[in-house]
Design a protein around this motif. Sequence first.
Motif, PDB file in Angstrom:
ATOM      1  N   LEU A 160       0.832  -1.201   0.000  1.00  0.00           N
ATOM      2  CA  LEU A 160       0.000   0.000   0.000  1.00  0.00           C
ATOM      3  C   LEU A 160       0.869   1.255   0.000  1.00  0.00           C
ATOM      4  CD1 LEU A 160      -2.488  -1.212   2.727  1.00  0.00           C
ATOM      5  CD2 LEU A 160      -3.087  -0.780   0.335  1.00  0.00           C
ATOM      6  N   TYR A 161       0.422   2.261  -0.731  1.00  0.00           N
ATOM      7  CA  TYR A 161       1.097   3.554  -0.757  1.00  0.00           C
ATOM      8  C   TYR A 161       0.021   4.635  -0.736  1.00  0.00           C
ATOM      9  CZ  TYR A 161       5.060   0.753  -2.282  1.00  0.00           C
ATOM     10  OH  TYR A 161       6.050  -0.182  -2.361  1.00  0.00           O
ATOM     11  N   TYR A 162       0.260   5.681   0.080  1.00  0.00           N
ATOM     12  CA  TYR A 162      -0.737   6.734   0.232  1.00  0.00           C
ATOM     13  C   TYR A 162      -0.128   8.106  -0.007  1.00  0.00           C
ATOM     14  CZ  TYR A 162      -3.633   3.205   2.586  1.00  0.00           C
ATOM     15  OH  TYR A 162      -4.368   2.083   2.892  1.00  0.00           O
ATOM     16  N   ASN A 163      -0.982   9.013  -0.465  1.00  0.00           N
ATOM     17  CA  ASN A 163      -0.600  10.421  -0.522  1.00  0.00           C
ATOM     18  C   ASN A 163      -0.379  10.895   0.913  1.00  0.00           C
ATOM     19  OD1 ASN A 163      -0.664  13.284  -0.582  1.00  0.00           O
ATOM     20  ND2 ASN A 163      -1.949  13.286  -2.406  1.00  0.00           N
ATOM     21  N   PRO A 164       0.795  11.431   1.218  1.00  0.00           N
ATOM     22  CA  PRO A 164       1.064  11.832   2.603  1.00  0.00           C
ATOM     23  C   PRO A 164       0.035  12.812   3.169  1.00  0.00           C
ATOM     24  CG  PRO A 164       3.078  11.829   1.331  1.00  0.00           C
ATOM     25  CD  PRO A 164       1.971  11.590   0.355  1.00  0.00           C
ATOM     26  N   SER A 165      -0.526  13.647   2.307  1.00  0.00           N
ATOM     27  CA  SER A 165      -1.483  14.646   2.783  1.00  0.00           C
ATOM     28  C   SER A 165      -2.823  14.032   3.165  1.00  0.00           C
ATOM     29  CB  SER A 165      -1.684  15.720   1.718  1.00  0.00           C
ATOM     30  OG  SER A 165      -2.359  15.186   0.590  1.00  0.00           O
ATOM     31  N   LEU A 166      -3.074  12.809   2.717  1.00  0.00           N
ATOM     32  CA  LEU A 166      -4.347  12.146   2.996  1.00  0.00           C
ATOM     33  C   LEU A 166      -4.179  10.877   3.815  1.00  0.00           C
ATOM     34  CD1 LEU A 166      -5.949  12.417  -0.569  1.00  0.00           C
ATOM     35  CD2 LEU A 166      -6.612  13.728   1.459  1.00  0.00           C
ATOM     36  N   LYS A 167      -2.950  10.518   4.093  1.00  0.00           N
ATOM     37  CA  LYS A 167      -2.665   9.201   4.665  1.00  0.00           C
ATOM     38  C   LYS A 167      -3.395   8.941   5.971  1.00  0.00           C
ATOM     39  CE  LYS A 167       1.192   6.181   5.927  1.00  0.00           C
ATOM     40  NZ  LYS A 167       2.656   6.026   6.002  1.00  0.00           N
ATOM     41  N   SER A 168      -3.520   9.972   6.797  1.00  0.00           N
ATOM     42  CA  SER A 168      -4.139   9.775   8.112  1.00  0.00           C
ATOM     43  C   SER A 168      -5.630   9.463   8.014  1.00  0.00           C
ATOM     44  CB  SER A 168      -3.922  11.016   8.975  1.00  0.00           C
ATOM     45  OG  SER A 168      -4.581  12.141   8.418  1.00  0.00           O
ATOM     46  N   ARG A 169      -6.228   9.768   6.859  1.00  0.00           N
ATOM     47  CA  ARG A 169      -7.680   9.570   6.717  1.00  0.00           C
ATOM     48  C   ARG A 169      -8.051   8.495   5.697  1.00  0.00           C
ATOM     49  NH1 ARG A 169     -11.118  13.508   4.986  1.00  0.00           N
ATOM     50  NH2 ARG A 169      -9.574  14.619   3.705  1.00  0.00           N
ATOM     51  N   THR A 170      -7.060   7.918   5.014  1.00  0.00           N
ATOM     52  CA  THR A 170      -7.336   7.044   3.873  1.00  0.00           C
ATOM     53  C   THR A 170      -6.961   5.606   4.159  1.00  0.00           C
ATOM     54  OG1 THR A 170      -6.833   8.910   2.408  1.00  0.00           O
ATOM     55  CG2 THR A 170      -6.919   6.732   1.402  1.00  0.00           C
ATOM     56  N   SER A 171      -7.819   4.712   3.673  1.00  0.00           N
ATOM     57  CA  SER A 171      -7.516   3.287   3.747  1.00  0.00           C
ATOM     58  C   SER A 171      -7.938   2.627   2.439  1.00  0.00           C
ATOM     59  CB  SER A 171      -8.265   2.652   4.915  1.00  0.00           C
ATOM     60  OG  SER A 171      -8.031   1.257   4.955  1.00  0.00           O
ATOM     61  N   ILE A 172      -7.018   1.881   1.855  1.00  0.00           N
ATOM     62  CA  ILE A 172      -7.301   1.133   0.630  1.00  0.00           C
ATOM     63  C   ILE A 172      -7.141  -0.342   0.930  1.00  0.00           C
ATOM     64  CG2 ILE A 172      -6.567   0.688  -1.746  1.00  0.00           C
ATOM     65  CD1 ILE A 172      -5.634   3.599  -1.886  1.00  0.00           C
TER      66      ILE A 172
END
Length: 119
Positions: A59-71
């Motif tokens: 998994l890889y997330y946009n750092p600006s959204l990481k705290s709120r995002t789950s894939i």
Amino acid sequence: QMQLQESGPGLVKPSQTLSLTCTVSGDSITANSYCWHWIRQPPGKGLEWMGLIRYDDALYYNPSLKSRTSISRDASKNQFMLQLISVTPEDTAVYYCANEVSGGTWRSWGQGTLVTVSS
């Protein structure tokens, strides 16, 4: 021919969780070298990459959204999912799922689904 289709609620209330599913046909989401992305476009703004789940479950997330995002994914249904918690009206956007072959070739995009955050 690979096809992707987003599905989920079109309206979410502020502070709630946005949940979307991308159903893939024409190929397996566990096929080697595939990356499965979520991307969004707020009204009047550019595309924003949100994150990806890779064929090997990385998994890889946009750092600006990481705290709120789950894939996540459900290989048995050939689907991958997005959850975005604590939404605000600024999360209103057209949400896209897309496939990329590792190395930068974009193969297919869903048509996009508009999600509006409003009370």
